[in-house]
Design a protein around this motif. Structure first.
Motif, mmCIF file in Angstrom:
data_model
loop_
_atom_site.group_PDB
_atom_site.id
_atom_site.type_symbol
_atom_site.label_atom_id
_atom_site.label_comp_id
_atom_site.label_asym_id
_atom_site.label_seq_id
_atom_site.Cartn_x
_atom_site.Cartn_y
_atom_site.Cartn_z
ATOM 1 N N ARG A 262 -29.128 59.863 152.581
ATOM 2 C CA ARG A 262 -29.081 58.472 152.143
ATOM 3 C C ARG A 262 -29.202 58.324 150.621
ATOM 4 O O ARG A 262 -30.076 57.652 150.099
ATOM 5 C CB ARG A 262 -30.176 57.685 152.867
ATOM 6 C CG ARG A 262 -29.922 57.623 154.364
ATOM 7 C CD ARG A 262 -31.133 57.272 155.191
ATOM 8 N NE ARG A 262 -31.612 55.936 154.965
ATOM 9 C CZ ARG A 262 -32.580 55.360 155.709
ATOM 10 N NH1 ARG A 262 -33.109 56.022 156.721
ATOM 11 N NH2 ARG A 262 -32.986 54.149 155.452
ATOM 12 N N GLU A 265 -29.288 54.706 148.988
ATOM 13 C CA GLU A 265 -30.577 54.043 149.127
ATOM 14 C C GLU A 265 -31.596 54.625 148.151
ATOM 15 O O GLU A 265 -32.410 53.901 147.575
ATOM 16 C CB GLU A 265 -31.091 54.188 150.556
ATOM 17 C CG GLU A 265 -30.453 53.237 151.543
ATOM 18 C CD GLU A 265 -31.149 53.302 152.888
ATOM 19 O OE1 GLU A 265 -32.181 52.631 153.060
ATOM 20 O OE2 GLU A 265 -30.658 54.052 153.750
ATOM 21 N N THR A 295 -26.597 51.207 155.840
ATOM 22 C CA THR A 295 -27.158 52.531 156.120
ATOM 23 C C THR A 295 -26.806 53.056 157.501
ATOM 24 O O THR A 295 -27.197 54.145 157.862
ATOM 25 C CB THR A 295 -28.699 52.467 156.019
ATOM 26 O OG1 THR A 295 -29.191 51.557 157.018
ATOM 27 C CG2 THR A 295 -29.146 52.006 154.657
ATOM 28 N N GLY A 300 -30.318 59.823 158.401
ATOM 29 C CA GLY A 300 -31.647 59.350 158.046
ATOM 30 C C GLY A 300 -32.415 60.388 157.268
ATOM 31 O O GLY A 300 -32.086 61.566 157.248
ATOM 32 N N ASP A 376 -39.586 53.211 162.511
ATOM 33 C CA ASP A 376 -39.653 52.926 161.084
ATOM 34 C C ASP A 376 -39.844 54.183 160.235
ATOM 35 O O ASP A 376 -39.776 54.125 159.018
ATOM 36 C CB ASP A 376 -40.823 51.976 160.786
ATOM 37 C CG ASP A 376 -40.677 50.640 161.483
ATOM 38 O OD1 ASP A 376 -39.524 50.206 161.654
ATOM 39 O OD2 ASP A 376 -41.707 50.048 161.850
ATOM 40 N N SER A 378 -38.199 56.898 159.570
ATOM 41 C CA SER A 378 -37.137 57.382 158.696
ATOM 42 C C SER A 378 -37.102 56.591 157.401
ATOM 43 O O SER A 378 -37.020 57.167 156.307
ATOM 44 C CB SER A 378 -35.786 57.298 159.410
ATOM 45 O OG SER A 378 -34.751 57.741 158.565
ATOM 46 N N ASP A 379 -37.144 55.256 157.493
ATOM 47 C CA ASP A 379 -37.141 54.419 156.297
ATOM 48 C C ASP A 379 -38.384 54.672 155.444
ATOM 49 O O ASP A 379 -38.308 54.749 154.212
ATOM 50 C CB ASP A 379 -37.080 52.942 156.678
ATOM 51 C CG ASP A 379 -35.739 52.547 157.248
ATOM 52 O OD1 ASP A 379 -34.759 53.279 157.017
ATOM 53 O OD2 ASP A 379 -35.660 51.511 157.927
ATOM 54 N N GLU A 383 -38.651 56.179 151.529
ATOM 55 C CA GLU A 383 -39.322 55.506 150.422
ATOM 56 C C GLU A 383 -40.461 56.348 149.871
ATOM 57 O O GLU A 383 -40.645 56.438 148.654
ATOM 58 C CB GLU A 383 -39.836 54.136 150.862
ATOM 59 C CG GLU A 383 -40.431 53.353 149.708
ATOM 60 C CD GLU A 383 -40.513 51.860 149.989
ATOM 61 O OE1 GLU A 383 -41.085 51.147 149.159
ATOM 62 O OE2 GLU A 383 -40.010 51.425 151.042
#
Length: 425
Positions: A262, A265, A295, A300, A376, A378-379, A383
């Protein structure tokens, strides 16, 4: 920053020439004389080990770079083939292709690029490098041109961006390659050489390749930051040229776009970690590309190391707090008190800014993330990894900048700042 004497042969540049000569014919394009007028090499002589030994012993009448040429080096066909490969394989570029920016438009700009013998030699040495230097140069050129088209620059400015991208790391050819190994932990003195490469590239290309001043200036600025925390000159705001701002963003994106998970992102996160660190108009373009791309079709982030990422993030803020606590101690007096006070002020400002960035992203409260829902993770992992990497990189950079200033301080003040650096690393 000490200005290098371009008439003294740089041994690392010469070694790059020698490496290139193993696969290409590199010859003296004119007679080469030492500073006293004694001929060292005749025109047409092929570069050899014997020639290497002779050249490093003498100061030359004119820079060596102006006296060499390569047969069968990088030309238009090689450049366009590599550019097409970049456009095909670096998927995040597609998301930036809006408002007239397209692969065909980029290639049309690159078709107009013309090189003299110095630039051809530089790019041929980068192509000969096994570390991907030529690929990086072409990616920087393509990305810079895409951003330039999006910003509605004229054809002359776009051509200058292409040149700046292709030649932006010329200065790295003059640095000990050991310092550029990704796994090497650089000392502050070694970092000083790395930090000088934009300026070296500027000088070489201005003096020898005859590139436009806008190009050499952009090359000098490709690691600056509008908030003053870049290098080598810590320029701020409008003191950075328009092409320089595009090149510094291109350099950032090149490092992120080659990541497998990603990347777009990650780029959106990186440019927003520190408000005001990057040009707002280009940050807006990147954010827009991120929104349009989405996305769903992207792989991921790796969640297998989630707990490790959480632990890593949790270690960052205590380091900053310890450094701020150290700066709360009284600074010893001495002959360089004003310089030392200025360094404390700049360091405190930088640390407070980084701590605010952690709070704004929620990273300072990351202890709760360890029990997040699996959907959640993966996100969150993305970050955690992206923001932690960005802040840790800035802490390392701050520690290097502090250490480079220690020579101007007295013993007591040096000890004070050495303790500060120990908190940061």
């Amino acid at each position: 920053m000490e200005t290098p004497d371009l008439n003294v042969v740089n041994p690392h540049y010469l070694q790059n020439v020698m490496d290139l000569a193993e696969n290409h014919e590199v010859i003296a394009s004119e007679d080469i004389y030492d500073a006293k007028g004694v001929k060292l090499v005749s025109k047409g002589t092929r570069v050899s080990d014997a020639l290497q030994e002779r050249l490093v012993r003498f100061k030359l009448r004119k820079p060596l770079e102006n006296s060499l040429s390569v047969e069968g080096g990088v030309g238009p066909e090689v450049l366009l083939t590599e550019a097409q490969s970049v456009l095909d394989e670096v998927k995040p570029l597609a998301a930036l292709m809006q408002d007239g920016a397209s692969g065909n438009a980029v290639l049309q700009v690159l078709r107009e690029v013309r090189f003299d013998k110095v630039s051809t030699l530089v790019l041929s040495m980068e192509q000969n490098d096994q570390g991907g230097a030529f690929r990086h140069a072409v990616l920087a050129a393509v990305t810079g041109v895409v951003l330039g088209i999006r910003m509605h620059l004229d054809s002359g400015a776009l051509l200058n961006l292409a040149l700046a991208g292709l030649l932006h790391d010329t200065g790295e050819l003059y640095i000990n390659p050991e310092f550029r190994r990704p796994t090497r932990q650089l000392t502050p003195d070694e970092w000083k050489h790395i930090a000088a490469h934009p300026r070296i590239g500027q000088l070489v290309l201005e003096e020898m390749a005859g590139v436009p001043r806008a190009v050499s200036t952009a090359i000098a600025e490709h690691h600056e930051r509008p908030n003053g925390f870049g290098y080598p000159r810590q320029l701020t705001g409008e003191s950075i040229s328009k092409l320089g701002k595009i090149m510094l963003m291109s350099e950032l994106l090149c490092g992120i776009f080659v990541k497998p998970d990603r990347p777009l992102e990650r780029a959106c996160l990186a440019v927003k970690v520190i408000p005001g660190e990057y040009p707002a108009d280009i940050v807006s373009l990147i954010a827009s590309a991120g929104r349009i791309s989405g996305t769903e079709s992207l792989p991921g982030a790796d969640t297998s190391k989630h707990e490790e990422l959480v632990a890593r993030a949790k270690r960052i803020e205590p380091r900053m707090n310890a450094a701020l606590e150290q700066m709360g101690n009284q600074l010893p007096g001495g002959k360089a008190t004003s310089a030392a006070n200025a360094l404390v002020g700049q360091s405190r400002e930088r640390l407070l800014m980084l701590r605010r960035a952690m709070h704004a992203t929620g990273l300072s409260g990351c202890g709760d993330l360890a029990i997040a829902d699996s959907d959640d993770r993966s996100d969150i992992a993305l970050e955690l990894d992206s923001v932690s990497s960005e802040i840790e990189w800035r802490l390392r950079e701050l520690s290097r900048q502090i250490t480079l200033n220690l020579s101007s301080l007295d013993d007591g003040q040096r000890e004070y700042f050495e303790k500060l650096v120990a908190c940061l690393v």
